[in-house]
Design an enzyme around this catalytic site. Sequence first.
Site, PDB file in Angstrom:
ATOM      1  N   GLU A  81       0.797  -1.216   0.000  1.00  0.00           N
ATOM      2  CA  GLU A  81       0.000   0.000   0.000  1.00  0.00           C
ATOM      3  C   GLU A  81       0.837   1.277   0.000  1.00  0.00           C
ATOM      4  OE1 GLU A  81      -2.511  -0.639   3.386  1.00  0.00           O
ATOM      5  OE2 GLU A  81      -4.074  -1.609   2.196  1.00  0.00           O
ATOM      6  N   GLU A 112       6.479 -22.046   7.680  1.00  0.00           N
ATOM      7  CA  GLU A 112       7.017 -21.250   8.782  1.00  0.00           C
ATOM      8  C   GLU A 112       8.017 -22.029   9.638  1.00  0.00           C
ATOM      9  OE1 GLU A 112       4.249 -21.370  12.620  1.00  0.00           O
ATOM     10  OE2 GLU A 112       3.254 -20.453  10.904  1.00  0.00           O
TER      11      GLU A 112
END
Length: 270
Positions: A81, A112
């Site tokens: 963004e 992960e």
Amino acid sequence: MAFEKFTEEESRYHDLEKMSIEEILISINQEDKTVPAAVEKAIPQIGKLVAAITDKMLAGGRLFYIGAGTSGRLGVLDASEIPPTYGMPFDLIIGVIAGGEGAIRKPIENAEDDSRQGWLDLEAYEVCDKDLVIGVAASGTTPYVIGALSTCRERGIPTGCIVCNPGSPVAEQADYPVEVVVGPEFVTGSTRMKSGTAQKLVLNMVSTAVMIRIGRVEDNKMVNMQLTNSKLVDRGTKMVMEGTGLTDYEKARELLLRSGSVKKAVDSAT
């Protein structure tokens, strides 16, 4: 203090399946109300992190977010963004997620657990000591993030983190740790809830404060935003009218589009 996983503690609520819809929503809302207070306690830590990032970016460095699952997605979201909002190049704030681009939409939960892959993913961007790397991990125990930050520190690359447990292994590898302790989740262990909200709030604070400090905001305006749709062109036109004193909307719009940004348009007219 011994490391304690508050994020994994049992919910304060029981028999959730027996609750009415209204009871569920009110209870979630009550828990969510506690998050801003937890973030407020971490403002001194957030301030140190913002100052360090600002110094790096003003010196030509980059900011990396690295995480897995919800935490990784939030980092990618914040990074994505920045270019349209502040007119920054896409390669200055980068979100890295365990499992790669595919994990943004489709969970790759075991990614992960690889303590080596985090550094390898950063290395693909030629990360160096001019940059700063923030590990985003609600539990503070994600091997992917721990391994990445540990290797960064070994190589003299400054590190930060945003975690939701105090004294975590991730925080131990961070030069600028941010610990927002929100406590047990409404659904036990579901850290996409309060922990995710806390991380989003902190990411908003970090990136917005950095963009202000490096000059991408004037007054309270996004003067460098990209003019990528009609809504933003309209917003920019009104900002140009305010900044230049022009009263003719079409002339202001033409000036904006010719200049390419609000800042350039206003500067050219003053």
